[in-house]
Scaffold this active site. Structure first.
Site, PDB file in Angstrom:
ATOM      1  N   THR A 123      21.215 -22.486 -29.423  1.00  0.00           N
ATOM      2  CA  THR A 123      20.096 -21.651 -28.963  1.00  0.00           C
ATOM      3  C   THR A 123      20.619 -20.328 -28.409  1.00  0.00           C
ATOM      4  O   THR A 123      21.660 -20.277 -27.768  1.00  0.00           O
ATOM      5  CB  THR A 123      19.273 -22.385 -27.893  1.00  0.00           C
ATOM      6  OG1 THR A 123      20.150 -22.890 -26.898  1.00  0.00           O
ATOM      7  CG2 THR A 123      18.487 -23.520 -28.513  1.00  0.00           C
TER       8      THR A 123
ATOM      9  N   ASP B 170      29.773 -27.582 -23.522  1.00  0.00           N
ATOM     10  CA  ASP B 170      28.677 -26.688 -23.131  1.00  0.00           C
ATOM     11  C   ASP B 170      29.188 -25.267 -22.895  1.00  0.00           C
ATOM     12  O   ASP B 170      28.661 -24.533 -22.063  1.00  0.00           O
ATOM     13  CB  ASP B 170      27.943 -27.209 -21.881  1.00  0.00           C
ATOM     14  CG  ASP B 170      26.639 -26.470 -21.616  1.00  0.00           C
ATOM     15  OD1 ASP B 170      26.106 -25.837 -22.550  1.00  0.00           O
ATOM     16  OD2 ASP B 170      26.159 -26.501 -20.474  1.00  0.00           O
TER      17      ASP B 170
ATOM     18  N   HIS C  86      16.700 -33.460  -9.853  1.00  0.00           N
ATOM     19  CA  HIS C  86      16.716 -34.003  -8.487  1.00  0.00           C
ATOM     20  C   HIS C  86      18.121 -34.144  -7.918  1.00  0.00           C
ATOM     21  O   HIS C  86      18.284 -34.672  -6.825  1.00  0.00           O
ATOM     22  CB  HIS C  86      15.977 -35.341  -8.446  1.00  0.00           C
ATOM     23  CG  HIS C  86      14.507 -35.197  -8.670  1.00  0.00           C
ATOM     24  ND1 HIS C  86      13.654 -34.687  -7.721  1.00  0.00           N
ATOM     25  CD2 HIS C  86      13.735 -35.451  -9.761  1.00  0.00           C
ATOM     26  CE1 HIS C  86      12.418 -34.653  -8.201  1.00  0.00           C
ATOM     27  NE2 HIS C  86      12.444 -35.097  -9.441  1.00  0.00           N
TER      28      HIS C  86
HETATM   29 CA    CA Z   1      23.862 -25.378 -22.239  1.00  0.00          CA
END
Ligand code: CA
Length: 706
Positions: free
Chosen positions: A252, A317, A629
């Site tokens: 993305t 990531d 959370h």
């Molecule tokens: Ca990411």
């Protein structure tokens, strides 16, 4: 200096005297490429996205007289990451939940507000808070991408909707948090969602009508699309294995874009793979183009021109969606047209922006996944143990998935020759999950066990983690690839940067201080306490001949919400009080006293569950709950801390919320598509256990007088 004159004459005169100024005749490409010095017309101020302002009225000698001119309270209490625009004496900005506000830049009078009514339940698709990073302007319109995947055009004068298009498949976990850009009447917008499982792309829409003009996919799709796909995607397909399209694949383009009008190249930054763990995404490896790449395309047609992949076969990531900045630098005696980026993987890259050739790269923060970059091939020289996807063994990686640098914009000071990087120093346990299976209904799809890697219940371990996790403002010499100075921050998640011709660099921090530093030496020259953690980058503009500094404040975003958010609070990060602040020399406005932080005491019911429940609950908590959370159920001050929840006592109430979706309009949707009642009860038992552990630690600390 036509525009300088306009600024001096003031907004009213400027309308007649300076027809091309943004406020009057409308914003166009020439104006964005070379903006009037007193205005801020596009996300990164100009197409090169340098975030450098030529304004020098506020300088190193008088910045100590900077004071609050006015402020506005916002109606959202989540992370504020937006860059305001200033056009014709009006300040426009977006807030959390994709709302838009317009204020008279001099007086602070509200002119209009726009609320796209994003459904609260969209929040569950957002990995990193319900943030929005800004607007684009073109002609007499403003453009915003909304969290639920719309691109909306607003009439700039009134804030009414001119058109709205849906740019994503809303049945999938897509979100939009990034600012649109506009090139030659085409509004460009990407999207996010790779932590959940989507396929990335950028779309161009006609600024006047909203008509879709082209779509550029960053990775290949399902095999049935292969017959019609352009050559760049056919080449990319050869670098993928297995049924990668089933979980979206990722890639993305959720933040960075820049444009070179002379070369007519649009640069986009591409994100991580979905799932993270490459063993599941593309079994057997492969580069997985164009994940974690900078891609140059033609803005007219969306045609591919070149790419540079920062992290081939990424599995950590390590997105390359971070700020892309263009500059002309003298390197080895030659003027080079360069593109610069400090992506998550820890390296600062300088590329030739015409060809994509790697000019230089060096690490700007400590990194453990390579021994460097091979300058012949442009590829990282990986350390074998970093590939947890291949070894199947846990790997403590530096940087972590938070990156050495996230979305917070950098700034460039041409006189100092320095790029200022809002850097993060952190590590993270990548623990590969055996027999992982995707869940396309709810929760993270990473292929690693977030529960097993949770923050330890041991206070000492937590303190050590907090000590090892920091932030820094790093002044980086991109020619020498060397650090020139740094300011250390106790917490990792700080603000974006502004540089000015007054010899100043402005940055806010998690502790709530907006600070002006000397651009050459990093000396602190002025500071203001904003009462809340600061993430957003400041901007500067002129109104009636007076230079102002403006920024949004309000803590939130990925770091406070998700794993390791607790380390920020331990390091003094301040809770959310969302505002727009505007400063000028001699400003005398004052903020009201900060409200007290009312937190429910840590007073959980006794733990009566079983170890088996806790094991199951810990896994599901890590996958479905921890992203919002907090790691190990240690909640933030931004979203409910479940350890302190009154609902914890009642199995029934807990089910009503987590299973039946009673609070879906607040963003807490039903998890019934993924979790049954027993699993949801196990999560409650896990949280009760964790709450009791932490209450015992609190008592111990109190008794030992700590
Ligand atoms: Ca990411």
């Amino acid at each position: 200096m036509r525009f300088g004159l306009c600024v001096v004459l003031g907004a009213a005169l400027a309308l007649s005297a300076c027809g091309k100024e943004g406020g009057a005749g409308g914003v166009d490409g020439a104006l964005i490429a070379s903006p009037p010095e007193g205005e801020w017309l596009s996300y990164g101020r100009d197409y090169a996205e340098q975030r450098f302002s030529p304004l020098d009225q506020i300088d190193t000698a008088n910045v100590n007289q900077l004071g609050l001119a006015w402020y506005a309270d916002l109606d959202t209490a989540r992370g504020q990451e937006g860059t305001p625009l200033v056009i014709g004496g009006v300040i426009y900005h977006s807030t959390a939940w994709s709302k838009v506000k317009a204020f008279d830049a001099k007086t602070g009078n509200s002119l209009w507000e726009y609320d796209p009514q994003v459904p609260g339940e969209t929040a569950v698709k957002a990995c990193c808070d319900v943030v929005n990073r800004g607007l684009a302007a073109w002609g007499d319109k403003l453009f915003i991408g909304t969290l639920d995947g719309r691109l909306v055009a607003l009439d700039r004068a009134t804030g009414t909707e001119a058109w709205s298009v849906v740019t994503v498949d809303q049945s999938k976990p897509y979100t939009i948090t990034g600012a649109p850009r506009v090139v030659d009447g085409k509004v460009l917008i990407g999207n996010g969602g790779a932590e959940y499982g989507v396929r990335g792309y950028v779309t161009a829409y006609d600024a006047d009508t909203g008509e879709e003009l082209w779509r550029f996919y960053t990775i290949p799709g399902a095999p049935e699309e292969a017959a019609d796909e352009p050559e760049y995607l056919a080449k990319a397909r050869e670098t993928w294995n297995g049924e990668f399209w089933k979980n979206g694949g990722g890639g993305t383009a959720w933040d960075a874009m820049a444009y070179d009008p002379e070369l007519d190249l649009l640069y986009i930054g591409v994100g991580n793979g979905a799932p993270w763990n490459q063993a599941y995404r593309s079994p057997g490896g492969g580069d997985n183009l164009y994940l974690s790449s900078i891609v140059a395309i033609r803005p007219d047609s969306g045609e591919y021109v070149w790419h540079y992949q920062t992290t081939p076969g990424e599995t950590w990531d390590y997105t390359a969606t971070q700020h892309i900045m263009l500059a002309d630098l003298e390197i080895d005696g030659q003027q080079r047209k360069v593109l610069m980026q400090a992506p998550k993987n820890g390296f600062f890259y300088v590329l030739d922006r015409e060809t994509g050739e790697l000019i230089s790269a060096d690490n700007y923060v400590p990194q453990s996944w390579t021994t460097g970059i091979d300058m012949k091939t442009g590829r990282p020289i990986e350390v074998a143990e970093a590939r947890y996807d291949k070894t199947g063994q846990p790997y403590i990686g530096t940087p972590g998935p938070g990156g050495g640098h996230s979305w917070q914009p950098m700034a460039f000071h041409p006189d100092a020759g320095l790029v200022y990087i809002p850097a993060i120093l952190s590590a993270f346990p990548f623990i590969p999950e055996e027999n992982w299976e995707a869940d396309m209904h709810r929760g993270l799809n990473l292929g690693i066990d977030m529960g097993a890697g949770a923050m330890s219940a041991d206070l000492k371990v937590r303190e050590d983690a907090a000590k090892a996790t920091k932030g820094a403002l790093i002044a980086w010499d991109p020619v020498a690839q060397k650090e020139r100075w740094r300011v250390s921050h106790p917490a990792p998640w700080n603000g974006g940067v502004l540089a000015t011709a007054g010899g100043l660099v402005f940055q806010g921090d998690a502790g709530g201080n907006l600070v002006a530093y000397g651009a050459m030496d990093g000396r602190e020259l002025w500071s203001f306490h904003a009462q809340t953690g600061i993430l957003a980058p400041p901007i500067t503009f002129t109104v009636d001949g007076e230079q102002h500094i403006a920024l949004l404040v309000g803590y939130g975003g990925v770091w406070p919400l998700s794993p390791s958010g607790v380390v920020g609070e331990q390091a003094g990060a301040k809770p959310n009080i969302s505002r727009l602040l505007v400063f000028k020399l001699g400003g005398e406005a004052e903020l009201p006293p900060a409200p007290p932080l009312n937190r429910r005491p840590l007073d959980p019911p006794p733990f009566r569950g079983t170890e088996q429940q806790v094991t199951s609950g810990a896994y599901d908590y890590g996958r479905y709950c921890g992203g919002c959370h907090g790691d190990a159920a240690i909640g933030s001050t931004v979203l409910p801390d479940l350890r302190r929840s009154a609902v914890l006592e009642s199995r029934q109430a807990w089910q009503t919320i987590a299973h039946d979706g009673a609070l879906k309009d607040n963003g807490m949707v039903s998890f019934a598509p993924s979790l049954d009642e027993e699993q949801i009860e196990n999560i409650r038992q896990y949280v009760i256990k964790r709450a009791n552990e932490d209450r015992a630690l609190e008592r111990q600390a109190r008794e030992s007088g700590a």
